[in-house]
Design an enzyme around this catalytic site. Structure first.
Site, short mmCIF file in Angstrom:
data_model
loop_
_atom_site.label_atom_id
_atom_site.label_comp_id
_atom_site.label_asym_id
_atom_site.label_seq_id
_atom_site.Cartn_x
_atom_site.Cartn_y
_atom_site.Cartn_z
N GLY A 92 0.67 -0.90 0.02
CA GLY A 92 -0.26 -0.41 -0.17
C GLY A 92 0.54 1.24 -0.10
CB ILE A 108 6.67 -1.10 11.09
CG1 ILE A 108 6.30 -1.25 10.09
CG2 ILE A 108 8.02 -1.00 11.89
CD1 ILE A 108 6.89 0.01 8.79
CB ILE A 153 3.48 2.78 4.87
CG1 ILE A 153 1.96 3.44 5.45
CG2 ILE A 153 4.12 2.35 5.92
CD1 ILE A 153 1.16 3.29 6.60
CD GLU A 174 2.13 -1.45 20.67
OE1 GLU A 174 1.53 -0.19 20.51
OE2 GLU A 174 1.95 -2.05 19.82
NE ARG A 198 -2.75 -0.78 14.67
CZ ARG A 198 -2.16 0.46 14.45
NH1 ARG A 198 -1.30 0.60 14.41
NH2 ARG A 198 -2.57 1.54 13.80
CG HIS A 208 2.86 1.55 17.86
ND1 HIS A 208 1.92 0.91 18.26
CD2 HIS A 208 2.34 2.43 16.98
CE1 HIS A 208 1.08 0.59 17.74
NE2 HIS A 208 0.93 1.84 16.34
CB ILE A 209 8.16 5.91 18.43
CG1 ILE A 209 9.57 4.61 17.73
CG2 ILE A 209 7.87 5.32 19.60
CD1 ILE A 209 10.67 5.36 17.86
#
Length: 323
Positions: free
Chosen positions: A156, A236, A158, A267, A238, A286-287
């Protein structure tokens, strides 16, 4: 907390788990839309107090979706994230409510994360830090991305941007997606039935797929068996796309060389989790794809204009597909 002065106008509930971001979002939106009525929420209590008045929710993946049951006026949810599984799966989000996600923004910054952490492996940054800490001069060999094949799972917006940047760095890039994208910088694209062949070629497997019914638990023991023993998994998207217990087994048994993980099944990652103690795991909280207000607010402002004019919203989510 509420601001605004539009009589009987649209009311927006704004929430971010980062309190500093709330102020930045608020200022950016108010600068563009001075008369818009905004409830700027910094915690669950703020949301609970104002959600019954909201026509629109502008928030990210940490929004307490159970409170949406009280949002009787709600007509539209604009996510600050690319992933919207929390809203899609929720029984509290009525079908009448439009749901939109952010597209085309996260690719550049997530590409930086991918390149940075892959280079941390190929350049053996662990040895750099250890030698400097000990004040020891110990030359060592490094590797190059030009010698690596990177497999990107999910092409997609990303994944495609990540693939392009890795191609520019000299890596061979292969891709896996449900639909052929025919990207010129991807040497070969694989379909889902060809996953094991795809995994067997990659030195780094980068997972960028959305979390849906079809992708939950997609990567497990069978997939780790197909990977090279020298390969790294990079997640990166989920956490639940990867079966965590299977990943732990693969790492402990040397089935794969290591993992770079930004997302997890639970998390924050519990302090007792084994990942914290593993030398072959690089983990971050999660950054990799931050929803930076200066990037995301213009998308909401543009969609707000379209919403008021009755035009189709950009980034509209297909709830059956989950993204």
């Amino acid at each position: 907390m509420a601001e605004g002065s539009v009589k009987r106008g649209l009311r927006v509930l704004l929430y971010s788990h980062n309190p500093q971001y709330v102020d930045r979002y608020f200022k950016l939106i108010k600068k563009a839309r001075k008369n818009l009525h905004i409830f700027a929420c910094r915690n669950t209590a703020d949301i609970s107090r104002n959600i019954g008045k909201a026509d629109i929710i502008f928030s990210g993946h940490t929004f307490p979706v159970e409170l949406i049951a009280r949002a009787k006026r709600l007509r539209w949810i604009q996510s600050m994230s690319a992933g919207v599984e929390n809203f899609v799966r929720s029984e509290f989000v009525p079908r009448r409510v439009q749901l939109t996600r952010v597209e085309g923004v996260f690719g550049p910054i997530m590409s930086e994360y991918i390149i940075g952490y892959i280079l941390a492996v190929t350049q053996n940054m662990k040895a750099v830090f250890e030698n400097q800490k000990r004040k020891e001069w110990r030359p060592f060999l490094v590797d190059s991305l030009r010698n690596k094949t990177v497999g990107v799972m999910g092409l997609g917006s990303i994944g495609a941007h990540i693939a392009y940047k890795l191609h520019l760095m000299g890596a061979e890039v292969i891709g896996l997606d449900e639909q052929s994208k025919k990207l010129p910088y991807v040497s070969r694209e694989y379909s889902r039935p060809e996953m094991e062949e795809f995994l067997g070629r990659a030195d780094f497997v980068v997972v960028t797929m959305p979390l849906t019914k079809a992708t939950r638990g997609l990567i497990g023991d069978k997939q780790f068996e197909a990977m090279k023993r020298t390969a790294y998994l990079v997640n990166i998207c989920r956490g639940p796309v990867v079966r965590e217990r299977a990943l732990l087994r693969a790492l402990k048994k040397g089935r794969i060389a290591g993992a770079i993980l930004d997302v997890f099944e639970k998390e924050p990652l519990p302090r007792q989790h084994e990942f914290w103690k593993m030398d072959n795991v690089l983990l971050t909280p999660h950054i990799s794809g931050p929803s930076i207000p200066e990037d995301i607010a213009p998308i909401f402002i543009e969609n707000m204009k379209r919403f008021e004019e009755g035009k189709p919203l950009r980034g509209l989510v297909d709830r059956e597909r989950g993204f």
